[in-house]
Design a protein around this motif. Structure first.
Motif, PDB file in Angstrom:
ATOM      1  N   ASN A 228      -0.072 -54.104 -28.194  1.00  0.00           N
ATOM      2  CA  ASN A 228      -0.639 -52.893 -27.582  1.00  0.00           C
ATOM      3  C   ASN A 228       0.337 -52.184 -26.658  1.00  0.00           C
ATOM      4  O   ASN A 228       0.212 -50.993 -26.404  1.00  0.00           O
ATOM      5  CB  ASN A 228      -1.895 -53.248 -26.774  1.00  0.00           C
TER       6      ASN A 228
ATOM      7  N   TRP B  43       2.438 -47.491 -38.370  1.00  0.00           N
ATOM      8  CA  TRP B  43       1.456 -47.422 -37.268  1.00  0.00           C
ATOM      9  C   TRP B  43       2.102 -46.800 -36.030  1.00  0.00           C
ATOM     10  O   TRP B  43       1.545 -45.889 -35.423  1.00  0.00           O
ATOM     11  CB  TRP B  43       0.913 -48.812 -36.926  1.00  0.00           C
TER      12      TRP B  43
ATOM     13  N   LYS C  83     -14.923 -46.176 -40.034  1.00  0.00           N
ATOM     14  CA  LYS C  83     -14.157 -47.420 -39.900  1.00  0.00           C
ATOM     15  C   LYS C  83     -15.065 -48.631 -40.106  1.00  0.00           C
ATOM     16  O   LYS C  83     -14.721 -49.600 -40.769  1.00  0.00           O
ATOM     17  CB  LYS C  83     -13.523 -47.467 -38.499  1.00  0.00           C
TER      18      LYS C  83
ATOM     19  N   ARG D 293       0.918 -43.172 -34.638  1.00  0.00           N
ATOM     20  CA  ARG D 293       0.109 -43.216 -33.407  1.00  0.00           C
ATOM     21  C   ARG D 293       0.855 -42.788 -32.158  1.00  0.00           C
ATOM     22  O   ARG D 293       0.240 -42.458 -31.154  1.00  0.00           O
ATOM     23  CB  ARG D 293      -0.403 -44.644 -33.164  1.00  0.00           C
TER      24      ARG D 293
ATOM     25  N   ALA E 148       5.255 -40.133 -23.420  1.00  0.00           N
ATOM     26  CA  ALA E 148       4.481 -41.377 -23.532  1.00  0.00           C
ATOM     27  C   ALA E 148       3.915 -41.540 -24.930  1.00  0.00           C
ATOM     28  O   ALA E 148       3.808 -42.652 -25.444  1.00  0.00           O
ATOM     29  CB  ALA E 148       3.349 -41.386 -22.512  1.00  0.00           C
TER      30      ALA E 148
ATOM     31  N   HIS F 221       6.347 -35.705 -19.839  1.00  0.00           N
ATOM     32  CA  HIS F 221       6.574 -37.146 -19.895  1.00  0.00           C
ATOM     33  C   HIS F 221       6.378 -37.603 -21.337  1.00  0.00           C
ATOM     34  O   HIS F 221       5.400 -37.244 -21.994  1.00  0.00           O
ATOM     35  CB  HIS F 221       5.589 -37.853 -18.960  1.00  0.00           C
TER      36      HIS F 221
ATOM     37  N   ARG G  21      -6.384 -46.267 -24.340  1.00  0.00           N
ATOM     38  CA  ARG G  21      -7.305 -45.160 -24.614  1.00  0.00           C
ATOM     39  C   ARG G  21      -7.681 -44.418 -23.341  1.00  0.00           C
ATOM     40  O   ARG G  21      -7.797 -43.198 -23.336  1.00  0.00           O
ATOM     41  CB  ARG G  21      -8.572 -45.686 -25.275  1.00  0.00           C
TER      42      ARG G  21
ATOM     43  N   THR H 121       2.662 -55.489 -36.344  1.00  0.00           N
ATOM     44  CA  THR H 121       2.659 -54.024 -36.303  1.00  0.00           C
ATOM     45  C   THR H 121       3.486 -53.488 -37.465  1.00  0.00           C
ATOM     46  O   THR H 121       4.000 -54.271 -38.282  1.00  0.00           O
ATOM     47  CB  THR H 121       3.224 -53.509 -34.949  1.00  0.00           C
TER      48      THR H 121
ATOM     49  N   ILE I 148      -5.911 -44.154 -20.603  1.00  0.00           N
ATOM     50  CA  ILE I 148      -4.775 -43.345 -20.130  1.00  0.00           C
ATOM     51  C   ILE I 148      -4.600 -42.111 -21.015  1.00  0.00           C
ATOM     52  O   ILE I 148      -4.289 -41.027 -20.530  1.00  0.00           O
ATOM     53  CB  ILE I 148      -3.483 -44.179 -20.078  1.00  0.00           C
ATOM     54  N   PHE I 149      -4.824 -42.291 -22.290  1.00  0.00           N
ATOM     55  CA  PHE I 149      -4.711 -41.172 -23.234  1.00  0.00           C
ATOM     56  C   PHE I 149      -5.624 -40.017 -22.789  1.00  0.00           C
ATOM     57  O   PHE I 149      -5.209 -38.870 -22.695  1.00  0.00           O
ATOM     58  CB  PHE I 149      -5.122 -41.656 -24.631  1.00  0.00           C
TER      59      PHE I 149
ATOM     60  N   ARG J 208       1.281 -37.696 -29.602  1.00  0.00           N
ATOM     61  CA  ARG J 208      -0.069 -37.141 -29.804  1.00  0.00           C
ATOM     62  C   ARG J 208      -0.620 -36.565 -28.502  1.00  0.00           C
ATOM     63  O   ARG J 208      -1.349 -35.576 -28.508  1.00  0.00           O
ATOM     64  CB  ARG J 208      -1.015 -38.217 -30.352  1.00  0.00           C
ATOM     65  N   ILE J 209      -0.298 -37.229 -27.382  1.00  0.00           N
ATOM     66  CA  ILE J 209      -0.746 -36.706 -26.082  1.00  0.00           C
ATOM     67  C   ILE J 209      -0.103 -35.344 -25.846  1.00  0.00           C
ATOM     68  O   ILE J 209      -0.759 -34.383 -25.458  1.00  0.00           O
ATOM     69  CB  ILE J 209      -0.369 -37.679 -24.927  1.00  0.00           C
TER      70      ILE J 209
HETATM   71  O1  UT7 Z   1       3.286 -43.661 -19.406  1.00  0.00           O
HETATM   72  C1  UT7 Z   1       1.915 -43.928 -19.289  1.00  0.00           C
HETATM   73  C2  UT7 Z   1       1.634 -45.206 -19.952  1.00  0.00           C
HETATM   74  N1  UT7 Z   1       0.815 -45.286 -21.097  1.00  0.00           N
HETATM   75  C3  UT7 Z   1       0.379 -44.346 -21.947  1.00  0.00           C
HETATM   76  O2  UT7 Z   1       0.637 -43.202 -21.829  1.00  0.00           O
HETATM   77  C4  UT7 Z   1      -0.465 -44.824 -23.076  1.00  0.00           C
HETATM   78  C5  UT7 Z   1      -1.483 -43.806 -23.534  1.00  0.00           C
HETATM   79  N2  UT7 Z   1      -2.186 -44.284 -24.723  1.00  0.00           N
HETATM   80  C6  UT7 Z   1      -1.655 -44.268 -25.948  1.00  0.00           C
HETATM   81  O3  UT7 Z   1      -0.555 -43.785 -26.133  1.00  0.00           O
HETATM   82  C7  UT7 Z   1      -2.486 -44.803 -27.101  1.00  0.00           C
HETATM   83  O4  UT7 Z   1      -3.793 -45.101 -26.649  1.00  0.00           O
HETATM   84  C8  UT7 Z   1      -1.864 -46.085 -27.739  1.00  0.00           C
HETATM   85  C9  UT7 Z   1      -0.586 -45.701 -28.505  1.00  0.00           C
HETATM   86  C10 UT7 Z   1      -1.545 -47.105 -26.690  1.00  0.00           C
HETATM   87  C11 UT7 Z   1      -2.828 -46.679 -28.736  1.00  0.00           C
HETATM   88  O5  UT7 Z   1      -3.192 -45.727 -29.720  1.00  0.00           O
HETATM   89  P1  UT7 Z   1      -4.716 -45.524 -30.096  1.00  0.00           P
HETATM   90  O6  UT7 Z   1      -4.784 -44.536 -31.192  1.00  0.00           O
HETATM   91  O7  UT7 Z   1      -5.467 -45.196 -28.827  1.00  0.00           O
HETATM   92  O8  UT7 Z   1      -5.106 -46.936 -30.663  1.00  0.00           O
HETATM   93  P2  UT7 Z   1      -6.254 -47.924 -30.188  1.00  0.00           P
HETATM   94  O9  UT7 Z   1      -5.892 -48.565 -28.896  1.00  0.00           O
HETATM   95  O10 UT7 Z   1      -7.551 -47.207 -30.285  1.00  0.00           O
HETATM   96  O11 UT7 Z   1      -6.184 -49.012 -31.324  1.00  0.00           O
HETATM   97  C12 UT7 Z   1      -6.493 -48.689 -32.671  1.00  0.00           C
HETATM   98  C13 UT7 Z   1      -6.235 -49.932 -33.516  1.00  0.00           C
HETATM   99  C14 UT7 Z   1      -6.831 -51.194 -32.927  1.00  0.00           C
HETATM  100  O12 UT7 Z   1      -7.334 -51.979 -34.007  1.00  0.00           O
HETATM  101  P3  UT7 Z   1      -8.924 -51.979 -34.385  1.00  0.00           P
HETATM  102  O13 UT7 Z   1      -9.609 -52.445 -33.147  1.00  0.00           O
HETATM  103  O14 UT7 Z   1      -9.244 -50.541 -34.689  1.00  0.00           O
HETATM  104  O15 UT7 Z   1      -9.006 -52.892 -35.533  1.00  0.00           O
HETATM  105  C15 UT7 Z   1      -5.662 -51.906 -32.302  1.00  0.00           C
HETATM  106  O16 UT7 Z   1      -5.828 -53.298 -32.252  1.00  0.00           O
HETATM  107  O17 UT7 Z   1      -4.836 -50.162 -33.612  1.00  0.00           O
HETATM  108  C16 UT7 Z   1      -4.555 -51.530 -33.266  1.00  0.00           C
HETATM  109  N3  UT7 Z   1      -3.232 -51.587 -32.669  1.00  0.00           N
HETATM  110  C17 UT7 Z   1      -2.117 -51.744 -33.410  1.00  0.00           C
HETATM  111  N4  UT7 Z   1      -1.939 -51.893 -34.734  1.00  0.00           N
HETATM  112  C18 UT7 Z   1      -0.672 -52.004 -35.165  1.00  0.00           C
HETATM  113  C19 UT7 Z   1      -2.879 -51.481 -31.371  1.00  0.00           C
HETATM  114  N5  UT7 Z   1      -1.550 -51.579 -31.249  1.00  0.00           N
HETATM  115  C20 UT7 Z   1      -1.045 -51.745 -32.488  1.00  0.00           C
HETATM  116  C21 UT7 Z   1       0.257 -51.877 -33.013  1.00  0.00           C
HETATM  117  N6  UT7 Z   1       0.388 -52.006 -34.347  1.00  0.00           N
HETATM  118  N7  UT7 Z   1       1.330 -51.873 -32.234  1.00  0.00           N
END
Ligand code: UT7
Length: 395
Positions: free
Chosen positions: A155, A35, A387, A39, A257, A255, A221, A31, A223-224, A260-261
């Motif tokens: 993740n 990022w 992408k 994000r 989390a 909260h 995604r 990571t 949960i987002f 962006r949310i």
């Molecule tokens: O308290 C409640 C608990 N949880 C939440 O609230 C989580 C809610 N969700 C989120 O905050 C976001 O969905 C995340 C921050 C978890 C992820 O962000 P995203 O913009 O939805 O990313 P994504 O899951 O769509 O992943 C995009 C890319 C993926 O790569 P590919 O498939 O596009 O090549 C992931 O593999 O980012 C990659 N990725 C990372 N890259 C670098 C996922 N985690 C990481 C990381 N570093 N830590």
């Protein structure tokens, strides 16, 4: 009959000393600081030291809250402990805390509602207060998520942190406190955030441990999407239930989390970002501790004044969500919360106008949310297409 109001008379927070930065994480998994910041908005989080656990962190926050309230643990009638990361499955963390505090006459219970747990706890405590049954209740939200996280899963491991926040909810004759609340759950979405291997459904085996199934698994995604929807709906519900619009709210404590949310929800609600408390950059997602940590910071920074109307809103494992509208008591508690209330018109007309004002705001918020969904529906395929092309070109 006497009307009792719930009043927050004390508050306290605690975070462990050790700070884990995004740069530290980049040494552990694939990571980068860039990022994580773009994000999520997170820059660093606090991680419990060896020997430090959920109850010991809760103890520190609770002691501070008692001190601010000017009462002792022996004055507490009840402890509501919101957490998903207890020291043990049994005995409950609430009883361990009750003992360590010396809260000799207090009842104690754990409230498990994921990251919404503290707001659920605050609303629950207010019921005991408003009925006149109890005088002082400790509500504490604490998590040691560093214990529950799979440190090899990028993740999830970049998101979470440890911490504790506590408040004392006391019985008061001063109008204010809890004005309205919305508690919700969509259990059908439960597998979006799950620790699959710990629980009574199946024995924990060495194979499961090998596969890290005793750690958090999350579909970010999903949960987002859930979060942006329920946060807006829950805020609209509590604000309109109080006969108010978003313009009447002084501070939103969401909260923490993902920034962006929060941004998306804030845009949909049409609220000025300066009215939203954001501290995710320094703590990450601390689940049930997230809202009380933010509340404590807001109070310590003087961002909450007597008469202010605050909305606390959360979502999390369950999937659950919760929101409440709280009016901060104090010498200058406002008498007239609604603008049209000052007009020299009949009570019926005043009420009608106010209803129209609230309805107009609700419709405006819904329209904004629909527009935002439509924009996303167009942008997402374009983004995925771009992408895909980039990948094929090897960029
Ligand atoms: O308290 C409640 C608990 N949880 C939440 O609230 C989580 C809610 N969700 C989120 O905050 C976001 O969905 C995340 C921050 C978890 C992820 O962000 P995203 O913009 O939805 O990313 P994504 O899951 O769509 O992943 C995009 C890319 C993926 O790569 P590919 O498939 O596009 O090549 C992931 O593999 O980012 C990659 N990725 C990372 N890259 C670098 C996922 N985690 C990481 C990381 N570093 N830590």
């Amino acid at each position: 009959m006497t009307t009792y109001y719930s009043k927050i008379t004390g508050w306290g927070m605690y975070v462990p000393e050790r700070v884990l930065t995004n740069h530290d994480l980049a040494q552990m998994v694939d990571t980068s600081d860039e990022w994580i910041v773009t994000r999520t908005g997170i820059r660093e989080r606090h991680i419990a030291a060896d020997g430090e656990a959920t109850v010991s962190m809760a103890l520190k926050a609770s002691e501070k809250a008692l001190e601010v309230a000017g009462i002792t643990a022996a004055d507490l009638d009840l402890i509501i402990f919101a957490s998903s990361t207890p020291d043990y499955l049994c005995p409950p963390a609430s009883s361990l805390l009750q003992d360590r505090l010396g809260a000799t006459k207090a009842g104690a219970m754990v409230l498990v509602a994921g990251c919404s747990g503290f707001v659920y706890g605050l609303v629950t405590a207010s019921q005991f207060i408003q009925t006149g049954l109890y005088q002082h209740i400790l509500v504490v939200g604490t998590e040691k998520l560093s214990w529950a996280v799979d440190w090899s899963d990028r993740n999830t491991c970049v998101l979470f942190g440890d911490g504790a926040g506590a408040v004392i909810v006391s019985r008061s004759l001063e109008p204010g406190g809890l004005i309205s609340a919305r508690l919700g759950s969509e259990g059908a979405e439960g597998d979006a955030l799950i620790v699959p291997a710990i629980g009574s459904i199946e024995p924990l085996t060495p194979e499961k441990i090998e596969r890290n199934e005793h750690k958090i698994r999350m579909d970010g995604r999903r949960i987002f999407k859930f979060a942006t929807q329920v946060m807006v709906d829950a805020v609209v519900d509590v604000v309109s239930a109080a006969g108010l619009t978003i313009n009447d709210i002084d501070l939103i404590i969401p909260h923490q989390a993902n920034e962006r949310i929060i941004d998306l929800a804030v845009r949909r609600l049409g609220v000025d970002r300066s009215k939203v408390l954001i501290n995710i950059d320094r703590y990450g997602n601390t689940s049930a501790a997230s809202v009380p940590l933010a509340l404590c910071e807001a109070l310590d920074q003087g961002r909450i004044q007597p008469g202010d109307r605050i909305v606390m809103v959360a979502f999390g494992a369950g999937l659950t969500y919760a929101a409440c509208l709280w009016e901060w008591q104090g010498a200058e508690t406002r008498e007239e919360p609604i603008l049209v209330s000052n007009w020299p018109i009949s009570e019926t007309l005043r009420e009608r106008l106010q209803q129209m004002r609230v309805a107009a705001w609700r419709a405006q918020t819904e329209a904004r949310a629909k527009l935002s969904d439509a924009t996303m529906a167009v942008m997402l395929p374009l983004y995925t297409f771009r992408k895909g092309v980039k990948k094929r070109l090897g960029k």
